[in-house]
Scaffold this motif. Structure first.
Motif, PDB file in Angstrom:
ATOM      1  N   ASP A   1     140.134 -33.599 167.555  1.00 15.13           N
ATOM      2  CA  ASP A   1     140.116 -33.363 169.005  1.00 15.13           C
ATOM      3  C   ASP A   1     139.074 -34.219 169.739  1.00 15.13           C
ATOM      4  OD1 ASP A   1     142.260 -31.678 169.026  1.00 15.13           O
ATOM      5  OD2 ASP A   1     141.086 -29.838 169.107  1.00 15.13           O
ATOM      6  N   ALA A   2     139.557 -35.305 170.319  1.00 17.00           N
ATOM      7  CA  ALA A   2     138.746 -36.129 171.217  1.00 17.00           C
ATOM      8  C   ALA A   2     138.824 -35.492 172.606  1.00 17.00           C
ATOM      9  CB  ALA A   2     139.266 -37.567 171.237  1.00 17.00           C
ATOM     10  N   ALA A   3     138.092 -34.399 172.769  1.00 21.61           N
ATOM     11  CA  ALA A   3     138.322 -33.506 173.904  1.00 21.61           C
ATOM     12  C   ALA A   3     137.784 -34.042 175.224  1.00 21.61           C
ATOM     13  CB  ALA A   3     137.711 -32.134 173.608  1.00 21.61           C
ATOM     14  N   ALA A   4     136.585 -34.609 175.215  1.00 24.93           N
ATOM     15  CA  ALA A   4     135.947 -35.084 176.449  1.00 24.93           C
ATOM     16  C   ALA A   4     134.686 -35.849 176.064  1.00 24.93           C
ATOM     17  CB  ALA A   4     135.607 -33.909 177.372  1.00 24.93           C
ATOM     18  N   GLU A   5     134.043 -36.427 177.079  1.00 34.63           N
ATOM     19  CA  GLU A   5     132.761 -37.119 176.893  1.00 34.63           C
ATOM     20  C   GLU A   5     132.823 -38.157 175.771  1.00 34.63           C
ATOM     21  OE1 GLU A   5     129.325 -34.527 176.849  1.00 34.63           O
ATOM     22  OE2 GLU A   5     130.334 -33.051 178.113  1.00 34.63           O
ATOM     23  N   PRO A   6     133.611 -39.226 175.985  1.00 35.80           N
ATOM     24  CA  PRO A   6     133.774 -40.232 174.931  1.00 35.80           C
ATOM     25  C   PRO A   6     132.469 -40.869 174.490  1.00 35.80           C
ATOM     26  CG  PRO A   6     134.695 -40.997 177.031  1.00 35.80           C
ATOM     27  CD  PRO A   6     134.435 -39.545 177.174  1.00 35.80           C
ATOM     28  N   ALA A   7     131.496 -40.995 175.376  1.00 37.50           N
ATOM     29  CA  ALA A   7     130.218 -41.606 174.974  1.00 37.50           C
ATOM     30  C   ALA A   7     129.536 -40.769 173.897  1.00 37.50           C
ATOM     31  CB  ALA A   7     129.300 -41.768 176.182  1.00 37.50           C
ATOM     32  N   VAL A   8     129.619 -39.449 174.036  1.00 34.83           N
ATOM     33  CA  VAL A   8     129.033 -38.560 173.035  1.00 34.83           C
ATOM     34  C   VAL A   8     129.752 -38.737 171.701  1.00 34.83           C
ATOM     35  CG1 VAL A   8     128.715 -36.135 172.378  1.00 34.83           C
ATOM     36  CG2 VAL A   8     128.216 -36.878 174.713  1.00 34.83           C
ATOM     37  N   LEU A   9     131.074 -38.768 171.745  1.00 34.57           N
ATOM     38  CA  LEU A   9     131.856 -38.882 170.518  1.00 34.57           C
ATOM     39  C   LEU A   9     131.655 -40.232 169.850  1.00 34.57           C
ATOM     40  CD1 LEU A   9     135.165 -37.168 171.692  1.00 34.57           C
ATOM     41  CD2 LEU A   9     133.186 -36.145 170.553  1.00 34.57           C
ATOM     42  N   LEU A  10     131.640 -41.292 170.628  1.00 39.42           N
ATOM     43  CA  LEU A  10     131.474 -42.626 170.047  1.00 39.42           C
ATOM     44  C   LEU A  10     130.079 -42.801 169.456  1.00 39.42           C
ATOM     45  CD1 LEU A  10     133.410 -44.697 172.718  1.00 39.42           C
ATOM     46  CD2 LEU A  10     134.099 -44.296 170.347  1.00 39.42           C
ATOM     47  N   ASP A  11     129.084 -42.140 170.038  1.00 39.97           N
ATOM     48  CA  ASP A  11     127.745 -42.177 169.466  1.00 39.97           C
ATOM     49  C   ASP A  11     127.723 -41.491 168.097  1.00 39.97           C
ATOM     50  OD1 ASP A  11     124.854 -42.748 169.700  1.00 39.97           O
ATOM     51  OD2 ASP A  11     124.666 -40.571 169.748  1.00 39.97           O
TER      52      ASP A  11
END
Length: 226
Positions: A52-62
């Protein structure tokens, strides 16, 4: 070392749990919806899968870091579970996986093609481990849960349930009585009738629980109708 609790909040730190062969990183995103996202990393190969790539892509990519990402699994078609999908896929080139009945809706909402449409019993590799797909219709037609069985490594099963199962009940069926019956039946037959009490499950929102903690309440859920 602080032990894993699974208690995370948007804007706060991730929580990390290491199993025999896989590291699970749980993070919450979006103050309003407080979605959980789970990054799984094979400790032998470094291969990673995001649930689930739910939101806040910068957080996930970090969290993903420079090692890259093999797969993004979207547990179901609801908008709050895939708002960062386009950005994560554009940055990583990862394969997109979703339950077959929800795949078209996910593509319509995100503009991202679902390259692999999975059904009951399919598997998604995480390096030397794998996730087994458990189809759980009711919350949406194509909702899926993902089972990581750590018993060969001396552990116990770990289940990522999306919005199909939470501490205290099954997912929302929005007043549709037939959908509730279907959802509860799938959860009972494919999760509670199969998995042991020490199975730890990780929902799409909020804290984790175990099958054993929830099992005594199945009749109560059935009676109340939600």
């Amino acid at each position: 070392m602080v032990s894993y609790t699974g208690e995370v909040r948007p804007g706060g730190p991730a929580d990390v749990r290491e199993l025999g062969g896989v590291r699970i990183t749980k993070v919450a995103v979006d103050d309003k919806m407080s979605n959980n996202c789970y990054l799984l990393r094979c400790l032998s190969t470094g291969e990673q899968v995001l649930i689930d790539a739910a939101a806040e892509p910068a957080v996930l990519l970090d969290l993903i870091g420079a090692d890259g990402l093999r797969t993004v699994v979207t547990t179901h078609q609801h908008w709050d579970h895939h708002r960062a999908l386009r950005a994560v896929i554009d940055a990583t080139g990862a394969e997109v996986v979703a339950g077959a009945p929800d795949a078209d809706a996910i593509t319509e909402q995100t503009g991202v093609a679902v390259q692999r449409r999975v059904e009951q019993g399919d598997t998604v590799p995480v390096g030397q481990s794998s996730l087994e797909v458990i189809a759980i219709a009711g919350h949406t037609p194509g909702s899926i849960a993902l089972l990581l069985d750590d018993r060969p490594e001396g552990g116990h099963p770990h289940l990522f349930t999306g919005d199909s199962l939470f501490p205290g009940g099954v997912g929302n069926t929005f007043g549709d009585a037939d959908a509730f019956v279907q959802l509860l039946a799938n959860v009972e037959e494919r999760i509670f009738d199969r998995l042991p009490d020490d199975t730890w499950f990780y929902p799409g929102h909020g804290n984790d629980s175990t099958i054993g903690a929830e099992r005594p309440h199945l009749a109560e859920w059935r009676e109340r109708g939600w």
